[in-house]
Design an enzyme around this catalytic site. Structure first.
Site, PDB file in Angstrom:
ATOM      1  CG  ASN A  21      -1.665   1.241   1.459  1.00  0.00           C
ATOM      2  OD1 ASN A  21      -1.804   2.055   0.544  1.00  0.00           O
ATOM      3  ND2 ASN A  21      -2.191   1.431   2.666  1.00  0.00           N
TER       4      ASN A  21
ATOM      5  CE  LYS B 289       0.400   3.400   4.836  1.00  0.00           C
ATOM      6  NZ  LYS B 289       0.388   3.537   6.255  1.00  0.00           N
TER       7      LYS B 289
ATOM      8  CG  HIS C 152      -5.534   1.733   5.556  1.00  0.00           C
ATOM      9  ND1 HIS C 152      -5.034   2.661   6.446  1.00  0.00           N
ATOM     10  CD2 HIS C 152      -4.520   0.881   5.289  1.00  0.00           C
ATOM     11  CE1 HIS C 152      -3.764   2.377   6.694  1.00  0.00           C
ATOM     12  NE2 HIS C 152      -3.423   1.305   6.009  1.00  0.00           N
TER      13      HIS C 152
ATOM     14  CD  GLU D  63      -2.573   5.385   6.971  1.00  0.00           C
ATOM     15  OE1 GLU D  63      -2.657   5.464   5.731  1.00  0.00           O
ATOM     16  OE2 GLU D  63      -1.590   4.904   7.559  1.00  0.00           O
TER      17      GLU D  63
ATOM     18  CD  GLU E 145      -3.214  -2.754   7.554  1.00  0.00           C
ATOM     19  OE1 GLU E 145      -2.159  -3.030   7.005  1.00  0.00           O
ATOM     20  OE2 GLU E 145      -3.790  -1.673   7.401  1.00  0.00           O
TER      21      GLU E 145
ATOM     22  N   GLY F  81       2.938   1.994  10.708  1.00  0.00           N
ATOM     23  CA  GLY F  81       3.874   3.101  10.513  1.00  0.00           C
ATOM     24  C   GLY F  81       4.636   3.490  11.766  1.00  0.00           C
TER      25      GLY F  81
ATOM     26  CB  SER G 196       5.847  -2.056  11.704  1.00  0.00           C
ATOM     27  OG  SER G 196       5.413  -0.736  11.995  1.00  0.00           O
TER      28      SER G 196
END
Ligand code: PEP
Length: 253
Positions: free
Chosen positions: A9, A11, A95, A97, A167, A173, A213
């Protein structure tokens, strides 16, 4: 056996030329055929260029999001038929985010998921708890809620394939990875819920990715877990050599 599936991904990263460069480097580092399904999710603006650059390779294309309608007055949005038209095979949905910054809820994820399936695309539905929720021992209930609401109204006859990505938000991240055991116990729960919703066969067939990660140093141990069938990789997918190392993970015995 479930075929491993590794997705990158990107992003909101990479211009047109940077995307072509990255994916060209990547395809030179991976065999033409592998025992792994490889997916790249570039930003919308690079989909066409990446699609051309992966032609003839074992890499396939995903979008990072979509709208739930096929067309209409939804300024700034992109629909599943448009993504299909550009050569996408998968769409990442829900996701963290998108949930955190763009107000996505389980209900919008559910609408998008149904729309993606109608367009004959494969959804990669993301679920996962926050650090606070983990500290409060709510991981299982949060993931169960996201699974049941995200998949509400679907029966096993409605789809041939859905991918779930677990996730944990605290691992995205941050450089902090869930331990293989922490990830496995949630993956096991997800498979149990899939069984309750869609029956044992679908549960056994469905691939569940871990994301948070993932890097070359931890992929082997994660992939050795019984219910971990792949990875959804953010940061480490932005560098061809690093992502190729993840794709070329060493399967356990
Ligand atoms: C992600 O964006 O889905 C992700 C897991 O990111 P990272 O690998 O950078 O933690």
């Amino acid at each position: 056996m479930r075929k491993p599936v590794i997705a990158g991904n990107w992003k909101m990263n990479k211009t047109k030329l940077e995307s072509i460069k990255l994916v060209t480097e990547l395809r030179n580092l991976i065999p033409r055929t592998t025992g792994v399904d490889i997916i790249i999710a570039p930003p919308f603006t690079a989909l066409t260029y990446v699609f051309e650059a992966i032609s003839g390779s074992s890499v396939t294309l995903a979008a990072q999001n979509c709208h739930w309608e096929d067309s209409g007055a939804y300024t700034g949005e992109v629909s599943p038929p448009m993504l299909k038209d550009l050569g996408c095979s998968y769409v990442i949905l829900g996701h963290s985010e998108r949930r955190q910054y763009f107000g996505e809820t389980d209900s919008t994820v559910n609408k998008k998921l149904k729309s993606v399936l109608r367009s004959d695309l494969i959804p990669i539905m993301c679920v996962g708890e926050s650090l606070e929720e983990r500290r409060q021992e709510k991981t299982f209930s949060v993931v169960e809620g996201q699974m049941k609401k995200g998949l509400a109204g679907l029966t096993s006859a409605d789809f041939s394939e859905i991918i779930i990505a677990y996730e944990p938000i605290w691992a995205i991240g941050t450089g902090e990875t869930a331990t293989p055991a922490q990830a496995q116990e949630v993956h096991q729960l997800i498979r149990k819920i899939l069984g309750e919703l869609f029956g044992k066969n679908k549960a056994v067939q469905t691939r569940i990715q871990y994301g948070g990660s993932v890097k070359p140093e931890n992929i082997d141990e994660l992939m050795a877990q019984e219910d971990i069938d792949g990875a959804l990789v953010g940061g480490a997918s932005l560098e061809a050599r690093t992502f190729a190392k993840i794709i070329n993970f060493k399967p356990g015995d």
